[in-house]
Design a protein around this motif. Structure first.
Motif, mmCIF file in Angstrom:
data_model
loop_
_atom_site.group_PDB
_atom_site.id
_atom_site.type_symbol
_atom_site.label_atom_id
_atom_site.label_comp_id
_atom_site.label_asym_id
_atom_site.label_seq_id
_atom_site.Cartn_x
_atom_site.Cartn_y
_atom_site.Cartn_z
ATOM 1 N N GLY A 1 -3.197 1.821 4.689
ATOM 2 C CA GLY A 1 -1.869 1.320 5.022
ATOM 3 C C GLY A 1 -1.445 1.734 6.425
ATOM 4 O O GLY A 1 -0.854 0.942 7.167
ATOM 5 N N THR A 2 -1.756 2.979 6.798
ATOM 6 C CA THR A 2 -1.427 3.461 8.140
ATOM 7 C C THR A 2 -2.150 2.635 9.191
ATOM 8 O O THR A 2 -1.560 2.242 10.214
ATOM 9 C CB THR A 2 -1.817 4.945 8.276
ATOM 10 O OG1 THR A 2 -1.103 5.713 7.301
ATOM 11 C CG2 THR A 2 -1.479 5.473 9.662
ATOM 12 N N ALA B 1 0.326 3.953 -2.877
ATOM 13 C CA ALA B 1 -0.004 5.349 -2.565
ATOM 14 C C ALA B 1 1.062 6.292 -3.124
ATOM 15 O O ALA B 1 0.741 7.382 -3.619
ATOM 16 C CB ALA B 1 -0.130 5.534 -1.058
ATOM 17 N N ALA C 1 -3.332 5.313 1.465
ATOM 18 C CA ALA C 1 -2.359 5.622 2.516
ATOM 19 C C ALA C 1 -2.987 5.474 3.899
ATOM 20 O O ALA C 1 -2.344 4.989 4.839
ATOM 21 C CB ALA C 1 -1.815 7.039 2.322
ATOM 22 N N ASP D 1 1.623 0.023 8.155
ATOM 23 C CA ASP D 1 2.660 0.287 7.160
ATOM 24 C C ASP D 1 3.307 1.634 7.489
ATOM 25 O O ASP D 1 2.701 2.694 7.300
ATOM 26 C CB ASP D 1 2.055 0.313 5.759
ATOM 27 C CG ASP D 1 3.112 0.418 4.656
ATOM 28 O OD1 ASP D 1 4.200 0.966 4.940
ATOM 29 O OD2 ASP D 1 2.846 -0.025 3.525
ATOM 30 N N LYS E 1 0.819 -1.215 0.000
ATOM 31 C CA LYS E 1 0.000 0.000 0.000
ATOM 32 C C LYS E 1 0.854 1.267 0.000
ATOM 33 O O LYS E 1 0.479 2.281 -0.610
ATOM 34 C CB LYS E 1 -0.960 -0.005 1.190
ATOM 35 C CG LYS E 1 -2.037 -1.076 1.079
ATOM 36 C CD LYS E 1 -3.178 -0.819 2.017
ATOM 37 C CE LYS E 1 -4.232 -1.921 1.895
ATOM 38 N NZ LYS E 1 -4.823 -1.979 0.548
ATOM 39 N N GLY E 2 1.998 1.236 0.674
ATOM 40 C CA GLY E 2 2.878 2.399 0.662
ATOM 41 C C GLY E 2 3.361 2.717 -0.742
ATOM 42 O O GLY E 2 3.378 3.868 -1.179
ATOM 43 N N CYS F 1 3.306 4.756 5.137
ATOM 44 C CA CYS F 1 2.057 5.419 4.750
ATOM 45 C C CYS F 1 1.748 6.674 5.561
ATOM 46 O O CYS F 1 1.042 7.557 5.074
ATOM 47 C CB CYS F 1 0.888 4.428 4.858
ATOM 48 S SG CYS F 1 0.889 3.197 3.536
#
Length: 459
Positions: free
Chosen positions: A300-301, A267, A297, A305, A263-264, A308
């Motif tokens: 992901g956070t 994004a 993002a 992650d 995901k990082g 993110c």
């Protein structure tokens, strides 16, 4: 440094050329790198590398980023920054002293700074450099002072300052090094003025090819490598003003990173693609990329992650910048405030200060009822920063503007607090100095992250 990195190879090219050119002119006291603007980061990387314990050249390099305000104060500013750097390098000095008999007495130059009445300290600077060279081990009796000012308020005055030092006599074993631009030649002197003292170095380099090679380095199926290639190709399309080709490579960046499941990375592809499209302000793809990228993002956070969270901060800034260029100022202010609050919460101090400054400037021009509240929050956010971060950041503008506000409100305790700190950092004329720095500064339009390029990768 990775010797196989194509950018590192350019730095090696500079090292080889330096050895050849300086060996051919041992009398040189002033060296001028003549470069294309886009090559600046490579040369800065060379100077910083040689100023570190990883440098390979026989000379001792010291790179100073000291702001140039005027020719009367620059020598004192250099001495002050030099001594500050020296004090912060005690661990390195201890290692050097274990291997050599290096000792250097800094006291005369500290006392000279304390006694200065504002007159130029050019002679003191030259004496300090000569003293430092004498203290060096016998095998390293050469010093290069590389000057890469963060800000230059008057290019002509800086040239006059260099001329003054050359006329007074730069000590044996010392070279001044500056970076100048092809066709601009701000710091060019005619050989007749200073016979045998000048050395100009121009190194033709294929930076474009090096970046392209770097972008393709590694496993071509690796999504990070592919994203790097896509970003490079988007940049090339942008340079050619070919928006269709930019979209084609942007979509490929999205497809590649989506398949990775990272995901990082996914994004990042959105924010890089959107950032390129900012140069085509009306492109309808921009808000779609920002909204979707921010959702990714955020997911992901929430999933832990670590890459993110800073992306989340950046997305708020991009939303604010997009609203600003679309002239939706209230919306832009709100986005910048959200960015500042998120960055402050997670201790991203410089991003927070940039966002508060963006919001404050927009409020000042478009929504004065919110201006002082935003300005005060920016002031409070940055006050706890160490001195070196304050002098090198946008916070000095927030401080300057807040100072005017507290003067109107007659908040004498805060006035004294700000005055004490800024006089210590900039001198008694700090308000004038900050105003002059701001006049020379390009206005902020996009988030600072937009300006990042793959050029510095590997340095």
């Amino acid at each position: 440094m990775n010797e196989h990195n194509s950018i590192a190879q350019l730095v090696n090219q500079i090292q080889r050329e330096w050895k050849t050119k300086t060996a051919g002119k041992p009398s040189a006291r002033f060296v001028r790198f003549i470069i294309k603007p886009e090559e600046a980061r490579v040369y800065e990387g060379f100077c910083k590398l040689e100023s570190s314990e990883h440098g390979s050249l026989p000379e001792v390099f010291v790179t100073q980023l000291t702001d140039f305000e005027d020719e009367d104060t620059f020598s004192a500013a250099l001495i002050r920054d030099w001594l500050d750097t020296y004090d912060k390098s005690q661990d390195l000095l201890e290692k050097v002293q274990q291997q050599t008999a290096f000792t250097w007495d800094t006291q005369p130059y500290r006392q000279a700074l304390e006694k200065t009445d504002g007159t130029p300290m050019d002679d003191t600077l030259l004496a300090m450099l000569a003293s430092f060279v004498r203290a060096l081990p016998q095998e390293q009796k050469e010093l290069v002072l590389a000057l890469i000012p963060r800000q230059v308020s008057h290019t002509r005055q800086m040239k006059e300052w260099i001329s003054t030092l050359l006329k007074k006599g730069i000590p044996a074993g010392v070279k001044l090094l500056v970076i100048d631009h092809v066709n601009a030649e701000h710091f060019a002197f005619h050989e007749r003025q200073f016979p045998d003292l000048l050395l100009n170095i121009h190194i033709p380099m294929d930076l474009h090819g090096a970046i392209k090679k770097l972008a393709a380095t590694g496993n071509p199926n690796d999504p990070e490598i592919m994203l790097r290639k896509c970003v490079f190709e988007m940049g090339a399309a942008l340079q050619d003003k070919d928006v269709k080709r930019l979209h084609r490579w942007g979509q490929q960046a999205l497809d590649t990173t989506q398949r990775s499941g990272n995901k990082g990375l996914f994004a990042t592809a959105h924010i890089m693609y959107a950032g390129m499209l900012f140069h085509f302000k009306k492109d309808p793809k921009i808000p779609e990329l920002l909204e979707r990228g921010q959702r990714i993002a955020k997911q992901g956070t929430q999933q832990g992650d670590n890459a993110c969270l800073p992306l989340m901060v950046q997305f708020y800034g991009y939303h604010g910048a997009y609203a600003q260029i679309r002239r939706r100022f209230t919306e832009a202010i709100n986005w910048f405030i959200q960015q500042a609050e998120l960055a402050t919460k997670h201790q991203f101090s410089q991003q927070a200060l940039n966002a508060w400054y963006q919001a404050a400037e927009l409020c000042r021009r478009k929504d004065s009822s919110r201006y002082y509240d935003v300005l005060e929050k920016g002031y409070q956010t940055g006050w706890c920063l160490p001195d070196e971060e304050i002098t090198a950041s946008i916070y000095i503008y927030l401080l300057r503007d807040y100072y005017d506000y507290v003067q109107i409100k007659r908040k004498h305790d805060i006035i004294k607090e700000i005055d004490d700190r800024m006089i210590r950092l900039f001198g008694k004329e700090w308000k004038t100095d900050v105003d002059n720095i701001r006049k020379k500064r390009e206005p902020l339009i996009l988030p600072l992250e937009t300006n990042k390029t793959p050029v510095t990768a590997g340095l």
